[in-house]
Structures are given as structure tokens and as C-alpha cells.
Design a protein around this motif. Structure first.
Motif, PDB file in Angstrom:
ATOM      1  N   UNK A   1      11.547  10.413 -48.157  1.00 13.55           N
ATOM      2  CA  UNK A   1      10.159  10.680 -47.769  1.00 13.55           C
ATOM      3  C   UNK A   1       9.361  11.293 -48.915  1.00 13.55           C
ATOM      4  N   UNK A   2       8.116  10.848 -49.046  1.00 11.02           N
ATOM      5  CA  UNK A   2       7.286  11.240 -50.191  1.00 11.02           C
ATOM      6  C   UNK A   2       6.266  12.296 -49.816  1.00 11.02           C
ATOM      7  N   UNK A   3       6.689  13.323 -49.077  1.00 10.98           N
ATOM      8  CA  UNK A   3       5.757  14.398 -48.755  1.00 10.98           C
ATOM      9  C   UNK A   3       6.436  15.734 -49.029  1.00 10.98           C
ATOM     10  N   UNK A   4       5.651  16.778 -49.330  1.00 14.80           N
ATOM     11  CA  UNK A   4       6.226  18.086 -49.663  1.00 14.80           C
ATOM     12  C   UNK A   4       6.612  18.870 -48.419  1.00 14.80           C
ATOM     13  N   UNK A   5       7.401  19.907 -48.629  1.00 12.35           N
ATOM     14  CA  UNK A   5       7.721  20.842 -47.550  1.00 12.35           C
ATOM     15  C   UNK A   5       6.477  21.648 -47.190  1.00 12.35           C
ATOM     16  N   UNK A   6       6.355  22.024 -45.914  1.00 11.81           N
ATOM     17  CA  UNK A   6       5.150  22.723 -45.466  1.00 11.81           C
ATOM     18  C   UNK A   6       5.482  23.643 -44.302  1.00 11.81           C
ATOM     19  N   UNK A   7       4.521  24.505 -43.949  1.00 13.85           N
ATOM     20  CA  UNK A   7       4.639  25.364 -42.783  1.00 13.85           C
ATOM     21  C   UNK A   7       4.264  24.576 -41.530  1.00 13.85           C
ATOM     22  N   UNK A   8       4.898  24.918 -40.412  1.00 11.41           N
ATOM     23  CA  UNK A   8       4.629  24.266 -39.135  1.00 11.41           C
ATOM     24  C   UNK A   8       4.220  25.329 -38.118  1.00 11.41           C
ATOM     25  N   UNK A   9       3.142  25.048 -37.377  1.00  7.67           N
ATOM     26  CA  UNK A   9       2.674  25.948 -36.336  1.00  7.67           C
ATOM     27  C   UNK A   9       1.559  26.849 -36.831  1.00  7.67           C
ATOM     28  N   UNK A  10       0.699  27.266 -35.897  1.00  7.31           N
ATOM     29  CA  UNK A  10      -0.391  28.162 -36.256  1.00  7.31           C
ATOM     30  C   UNK A  10       0.126  29.498 -36.780  1.00  7.31           C
ATOM     31  N   UNK A  11       1.316  29.892 -36.316  1.00 10.63           N
ATOM     32  CA  UNK A  11       1.886  31.142 -36.797  1.00 10.63           C
ATOM     33  C   UNK A  11       2.710  30.959 -38.060  1.00 10.63           C
ATOM     34  N   UNK A  12       2.833  29.701 -38.539  1.00 12.09           N
ATOM     35  CA  UNK A  12       3.567  29.389 -39.781  1.00 12.09           C
ATOM     36  C   UNK A  12       4.991  29.925 -39.720  1.00 12.09           C
ATOM     37  N   UNK A  13       5.621  29.853 -38.545  1.00 17.49           N
ATOM     38  CA  UNK A  13       6.966  30.399 -38.400  1.00 17.49           C
ATOM     39  C   UNK A  13       8.073  29.422 -38.732  1.00 17.49           C
TER      40      UNK A  13
END
Length: 815
Positions: free
Chosen positions: A591-603
Motif C-alpha cells: 500500500x502506498x499511503x503513510x501511517x496516520x492517527x485514527x479517531x478524533x481522539x487520535x488514540x
């Protein structure tokens, strides 16, 4: 984590057999078979060929019957003849056996009759005393129930009516109280963290310090008050307020702790009569005294005079109510302490740890996300970790002087002393980091083993072709994947191409913003009728995972010369390679996408390849931190620690870079020989963490998980005693002694962990490198981060769980 035995159940056939309307009884009993069988035409309408085929079939059946008959006759002819009469010895033996059996039966019958004769006779009727006692017991129980019911009704009548709506002042007061309680909880968490305690243990400590009285002491005080009331009833009642006033004073901190953590005293303060009525009794008299206590409390509530102020009313309503309220508090406290002592309590990391720990987890996740974005293949992981290790003072593991004195010795120019840090690079695809301690090697090693390969799509040796205006690349998927998840997402190419001359060319296309991406197409729903009829596993087949790699032909002199040729020319112009060079290449589509935060709380962290780099990265960080704590010449006992990063786990740990090979065993042997130690002794005394992920509980798909033994996101790393599938097939099952040792290590280091299995027993299963390590006679236990959407191109993991993995590995190395 690799898949094992995950094949699904076959689909049952649909439809029902047609009704048999014929008169044939056999066909009626087998209606489905008859309905589905082809109908024969009448004899006079059959063709000569059909008649000849029928005759041939009948002739073949006749020959088969005759052959079977001949075989039976031959077998009968070869069998020995049956004797018509038995010998006198055989008759005598048979009679003796029958006589012995008869004697045994008679002996058993005699023993049964003797036992029945000795048993006391059963009485047919009960005595009048027994009947009277039973009636008295029932009458007493009935009276107790009626008394309890009356006490309950009296308490309800005495309670103030509930208001349907609250005033704005009450709402504001409630909000203020909630805010205050929240602030107090945060303060308590911080204090508990400083003391190295969990919040429940800290609250229990405060309550124990504040009360300064045990349940036995409370019972003694009650007994003294009851005795005094019998002697001087009026004096006992009049002195009750003084007794309450003289009770131990609870500190403000303890009061706020109880209010914030338990909220137990509020109901008793608002309605002491109801609390007294509900309070259970510890007296030995049982149900009768409980009902009497409830009745007395209700009567006291009705007859009590109003006090001078609300505070006094709440503090000392009556002597009986105060007694019962205190008893209720103490008993509830005892139950809470017993639950805390005996039951497993699952809680989120945010509930257990102070804000400082959550902030540290978020900060740790930033470096982890950068690592995931940069490293999407096992080769890239090895290069990344070597660079990081060398910056921390690690050196290549060098075995020199092999031919000297015909023995294996380390190079004398190198000093391998406690605190020395070395690494071993195995073919650029697996890695060992080691820190030498001052403990003798025969006391064993501390090993953390993770894997750095992930499910992906590999390009075939001859990948490129063109068809109907597109250039495409054939792939072969690697590891257990759901193939439909890999279509219509942006892909990048990572890997190495080795030319015929031996030159190694690194290729990464699709990661920079300006780079082109690649993709696998899917069928549009308007034309997907046939595809919809496929099973989910066959929705996209392996040979349909073809990557679109180009769409323009090579133009020479205004003439189109081919789409594939244009792609080969671009690769040759950029990298100097030809189509034949792909025969000796390892190219992976990821996959050609970077790691990121998930959720409004970025948990949560969302990224590709978290199985199992989510355990590899914290393990490396832990051994680097452990290495920094070891000083040359230190007398503090330290074990030699190893961090193993293996390849090929997703396909069974095979090959010379997987843990089924001997590269870890050989490395340990080299260390042992240098220390003049038997490698077998080192191995049997070593301990290992198999650092691999487990499945996080997904509320969207709860049916495959068993909640009591599932791993929940944010509740710490998952400890898995055994892996395998169904009946623990191919499992590595850690011993109870080793699991108990690991519990002590984690708890002493304040590591949050949870015991978990991989789904329900018959749903499937999976494996890790634990089995390969256990084959070396090493104690091993699976420990890892819970992951959602495991093996998908985009997986989720909790930041707090990732941080707990680092804490666990560091505690293990230092244990």
C-alpha cells in the motif's frame, strides 16, 4: 501472525427433491435421487446404439457377479473344514468356565443380600415430632418473610418522594460536583502512579488508613452497645450521638477518594433509614435478625424527632440507623476489597495510568509511525534497525580466528565484555541485536523474537504483459490475505533487482508525492452479476490480482510499438535493467499511503504492516534502552539479551532467513563457544518472548470472539499462553511456571497486560515463531499488541498498547 487451518465450511446444497408421483416404492423412498436422475426412453424408441450399450453393461455386470462367485468358492475351498464334534478336553474346559461364572454370580448375589439385610429398615412414615418441627420451621420462615416485607414497605413510605425534574441550581451543583470528582480522580491517579500502585489499590489503602478499624472491632463495639442498652436503655439511646461524634475522623483526602472512586456514602447520608434497611447482617442469627433490623430501622425513622439542622439529621438520625449505616459501609467495603483481591478487573489504560503515561505513549507512537511509513519490506526494516543500532554503539558480530588452533575463537583484537553491543545481519532480511551481560551464559539468555515480514503481493519472475491497451504486471500473493481487500487501493513497488553482473539495484516507486502509483482494478457493480455469485473468498481470484503498470504505447516514427515495451524502456532508462533482470529480483507491491492517527481522539495508529512490526519496533527500542543502562565493570547482575527480527513468519518461518533455519541457534552457539560454555545448557536456561500480535476484539464482529478470553483495544498487550488452531494444533503451549514468572515481571514493572486467545476454539487459529523457538528447548511465551483488521492492507493498533509492549520487553530484558 500466520494463519492456520482457516478453511471455511462448504455451502449446503439448495432446493428440495421433487415429489415422486410414480408407483415404484423404492423410487418413492429415494425421491430426490429419482427426480434428479435422467429418465430412460421406452424400449421401442431407443436407438441401436443405446440398446447395444445397455447389453454391454448387463454383460459386464454378469461377468462381475460370476467373478465374485468364483472368488467366494475359491475362498471356501481353501478354508479348513469345520469339525463336527469337539474333543473331551474342550467340553471339559467349557463346563469348567461355565461353573466358575455361575459361582461368581452366586457369590455376588449373596453379598448383595447380606448388605441389604444389614441395612436399617426404611421408615414409611415420619414421627409426629418431625412433622411438628417442619411445620414450625415453615411458620418461622413465613413470619420472617412478612417482617422483611413490612420493613421494606415502611422504609419506602418514610423515604422522601422523588422529584421528576431538577432545578437549574441542582443541575449546576451536579455538574460542579462531577468536575470536582474528575479533578480529584486525576489527582489520585497521579499520586497512585507516584506510589507505584493502581487506582483501586490506592483507594483501598486510603480507606483502610482512614477507617482504622476492622470488622471485628465494629462487632465488638456493637456487642458492647447492646449489652449497655439492656442494662440502661435510656442511657444507651442518649449517648448514641456522643458515640458517633467520637468515631474516627476521616481525612479530607480519604473522603474525596471514597466519593470519587466508590460513591458509597451518598445514599446513606441522604436516607439513613433506607441504608439501614438494606444493609446486610453479619450476625449468626440469620434471616430473622436481618428482618428485625429492617423493622427496627423503619420504626426508628418514623418516630425520630427532626434535628436542629440538616447536618445533624444526616450525621446522627438515631442510634439504630447509625449502627446499621456503619455496618453497611463496612460490609460493602469488605465485598469491594474481596472482589479486588479475587476477581480479574479489566480497565482501559486511560483509567489506570496518569496523563503523563498517556502522553508518553502518544510521543512514542510518533517515531513508530515514521518507521512504518519508511519501512514496508523486511529488507528496509533490517537497514533501518542497523542504522539505529550503529548510532547506539552496536558493532557487527565478527567471528575471527576460525582456523587458529583448529578451534572457534573470537578475534583477539575485539573485546567481547559485559556491555558490549553487537548485531548479526542475516542476508539483509533478518537481524539479531545482542547486548552482553555479566551473568554467566549458562544462566540463560533473555530473547525477544518478532518478525518483520508482512502479507503483500510479490511480482512474478516474468511479470509484465500487455492486453487490450494496458500494460499489466502479474503477482503472487504472500501470506494469508483477503484478496478482495487489495483491489482499487494505491500501491507502491519496493524491492531489489540483481543484475546478471551481480549489481544490486534498490527500487522504491510510489512513496513520494510526485511518484506515480499502481492499482488493481475491480469489476463495476453494473456488470458484476456473475461476480456476485462467487463466494467471498473467490470474489477476487489470485490470478486476477494484476497490477495496472502502464497505459501508453511506445511511439517510434509515429507508430505504436507496444505498451509493455514502453514500460521496459522506462525501467531501462531509469535503472538500466532489462526484462531478464526480473528473474533475479524481489519486488513487492505494498500500500502506498503513510501511517496516520485514527479517531478524533487520535488514540489509534492506522497503517500497513503492523503485523508484526508493531512488536518489532518496541522490542528494538527496548533493547537499545537496556543497552544504555549497562556500564562496563558494573557488578549489577545483567543477563545477555537478544532481540531477533525474523523473516518468512507469514508463510511458516521457512527458508534460511526464517526461524525454522539455524541462524539463531548458530549465533547462540558462537556466543557459548566464546564463553567456553555448553550451548545446550545456555538454551535450556534461556527465556523468550515471542513478540507477535493478537486479534483485538471487534464489536462489529463479536461472534468469532469469546469475550472472557479476548484482547481489548487499549487494555494493554495481549499475553497468549498457547497458539495453534482448534484442538491446539501446531501450538506452542507455555508452561504454567513460565507464565507465572512473566506475570511477576510485568506486574512489578507496572506493565498493563491481558490474557487472550485468538478467537473461539473452532473458528480457526494462527501461529507465531514461538513453536520454532520452543524447538530449541527454550521457555517461550507469546506476547503482543492487539490489532484490528489483521492482515489487511490497513491495520489498527492502540498507542497505549504499543507503549506497553516496549515497557514489557524492557522489563523482560532487565528481569
Amino acid at each position: 501472525m500466520a494463519d492456520q487451518n482457516t478453511s471455511g465450511k462448504s455451502n449446503a446444497g439448495k432446493g428440495s427433491p421433487k415429489k415422486n408421483t410414480g408407483g415404484n416404492k423404492k423410487n418413492a423412498q429415494n425421491g430426490k435421487k429419482t427426480a434428479n436422475a435422467p429418465q430412460k426412453r421406452p424400449y421401442h424408441r431407443r436407438t441401436p446404439e443405446e440398446i447395444a450399450a445397455d447389453n454391454a453393461a448387463k454383460e459386464a455386470a454378469r461377468l462381475v457377479r460370476e467373478a465374485a462367485k468364483a472368488a467366494r468358492e475359491a475362498a471356501a475351498a481353501q478354508a479348513p473344514p469345520k469339525r463336527k464334534y469337539r474333543s473331551s478336553e474342550e467340553v471339559a474346559a467349557e463346563k469348567a468356565a461355565k461353573a466358575k461364572a455361575r459361582e461368581e454370580r452366586e457369590a455376588a448375589r449373596a453379598a448383595k443380600l447380606a448388605a441389604a439385610a444389614e441395612a436399617p429398615p426404611k421408615r414409611k412414615y415420619r414421627s409426629s415430632e418431625e412433622v411438628a418441627a417442619e411445620k414450625a420451621a415453615k411458620a418461622k420462615a413465613r413470619e420472617e418473610r412478612e417482617a422483611a416485607r413490612a420493613a421494606k414497605l415502611a422504609a419506602q413510605a418514610a423515604a422522601p418522594p422523588k422529584k421528576k425534574y431538577r432545578t437549574s441550581e441542582q443541575v449546576a451543583a451536579d455538574k460542579a460536583a462531577q468536575i470536582k470528582a474528575r479533578e480529584e480522580r486525576e489527582a489520585m491517579r497521579a499520586k497512585a502512579h507516584e506510589m507505584g500502585l493502581t487506582l483501586p489499590k490506592y483507594l483501598a489503602k486510603l480507606e483502610a488508613d482512614a477507617a482504622q478499624v476492622t470488622l471485628d472491632e465494629v462487632a465488638a463495639v456493637k456487642e458492647a452497645q447492646a449489652k449497655k442498652a439492656l442494662d440502661e436503655p435510656s442511657a444507651a439511646v442518649s449517648e448514641a450521638p456522643a458515640a458517633v461524634a467520637a468515631a474516627p475522623v476521616v481525612s479530607a483526602e480519604a473522603s474525596s477518594s471514597v466519593a470519587a472512586g466508590k460513591n458509597r456514602a451518598g445514599a446513606a447520608a441522604k436516607n439513613p433509614a433506607r441504608s439501614a434497611a438494606k444493609a446486610p447482617s453479619n450476625d449468626a442469627s440469620g434471616t430473622t435478625q436481618k428482618a428485625a433490623a429492617k423493622k427496627d430501622a423503619a420504626t426508628a425513622s418514623k418516630t425520630a424527632q427532626p434535628a436542629a439542622s440538616p447536618t445533624q439529621t444526616a450525621a446522627v438520625p438515631t442510634a439504630a440507623a447509625t449502627d446499621k449505616t456503619a455496618e453497611s459501609k463496612e460490609e460493602k467495603k469488605a465485598v469491594d476489597l474481596l472482589k479486588e483481591k479475587l476477581e480479574i478487573k479489566k480497565q482501559h489504560a486511560a483509567e489506570r495510568f496518569a496523563a503523563k503515561e498517556i502522553t508518553a505513549a502518544d510521543s512514542f507512537a510518533q517515531g513508530y509511525k515514521s518507521f512504518l511509513t519508511a519501512c514496508k519490506t523486511e529488507r528496509e526494516c533490517v537497514a533501518y534497525f542497523i542504522e539505529k543500532a550503529e548510532a547506539a554503539g552496536f558493532e557487527p558480530f565478527d567471528l575471527g580466528g576460525v582456523e587458529a588452533a583448529n578451534s572457534l575463537q573470537f578475534d583477539v583484537t575485539k573485546a567481547y565484555f559485559p556491555g558490549k553491543k553487537v548485531y548479526f545481519n542475516n542476508r539483509g532480511k533478518s537481524l539479531i541485536l545482542a547486548v552482553l551481560g555479566n551473568e554467566p551464559l549458562e544462566n540463560g539468555l533473555r530473547i525477544a523474537a518478532a518478525h518483520i515480514d508482512s502479507p503483500r503481493l510479490d511480482l512474478k519472475p516474468v511479470p509484465f504483459y500487455e492486453d487490450k491497451g494496458l500494460a499489466l504486471a502479474k503477482t503472487h500473493y504472500y501470506g494469508g490475505i483477503k484478496k478482495y481487500q487489495w483491489v482499487t487501493i494505491p500501491l507502491a513497488l519496493h524491492g531489489v533487482v540483481v543484475t546478471k553482473s551481480g549489481e544490486s539495484i534498490q527500487i522504491v516507486i510510489g512513496e513520494k508525492p510526485e511518484d506515480p502509483k499502481f492499482c488493481i482494478t475491480d469489476l463495476l457493480p453494473h456488470l458484476g452479476k456473475e461476480q456476485y455469485e462467487r463466494s467471498l473468498g473467490q470474489g477476487i481470484k489470485g490470478e486476477e490480482l494484476n497490477i495496472v503498470i502502464g497505459s501508453r504505447p511506445l511511439m517510434l516514427d509515429g507508430k505504436a510499438e507496444g505498451f509493455k515495451l514502453n514500460i521496459l524502456k522506462i525501467l531501462n532508462d531509469r535503472y538500466g535493467i532489462t526484462e531478464a533482470d526480473f528473474l533475479s529480483a524481489e519486488l513487492e507491491a505494498v500500500p502506498a499511503y503513510p501511517a496516520c492517527d485514527i479517531g478524533l481522539d487520535a488514540g489509534l495508529v492506522g497503517a500497513y504492516g503492523q503485523d508484526d512490526r508493531v512488536c518489532a519496533y518496541p522490542s528494538v527500542e527496548a533493547i537499545l534502552a537496556y543497552a544504555a543502562t549497562i556500564q562496563p565493570g558494573s557488578t549489577t547482575p545483567t543477563h545477555t539479551c537478544i532481540c531477533v527480527l525474523a523473516d518468512k513468519e507469514e508463510i511458516g518461518s521457512c527458508g534460511n532467513t526464517g526461524l525454522e533455519s539455524n541462524f539463531l541457534y548458530d549465533f547462540i552457539c558462537d556466543l557459548s563457544i566464546a564463553a567456553s560454555t555448553n550451548p545446550r545448557t545456555v538454551l535450556r536456561n534461556s527465556k523468550c518472548l515471542s513478540a507477535d500480535v493478537n486479534a483485538g476484539f471487534d464489536p462489529t464482529w463479536p461472534g468469532v470472539m469469546e469475550a472472557n478470553n479476548a484482547a481489548f483495544m487499549g487494555q494493554g498487550l495481549a499475553v497468549t499462553k498457547y497458539t495453534g488452531s482448534r484442538g491446539k494444533n501446531s501450538a506452542s503451549d507455555a508452561s504454567a511456571e513460565f507464565v507465572g514468572w512473566m506475570r511477576r515481571v510485568f506486574d512489578e514493572a507496572n506493565v498493563q497486560w491481558q490474557m487472550a486467545e485468538l478467537g473461539k476454539v473452532d473458528e480457526g487459529g494462527g501461529g507465531t515463531v514461538a513453536a520454532e523457538v520452543a524447538n530449541l528447548n527454550i521457555d517461550v511465551l507469546d506476547v503482543g499488541v492487539p490489532v484490528l483488521s489483521m492482515h489487511a492492507p490497513f491495520e489498527l493498533a492502540s498507542k497505549t498498547d504499543i507503549y506497553q509492549m516496549r515497557k514489557a520487553a524492557l522489563a523482560f530484558f532487565a528481569a
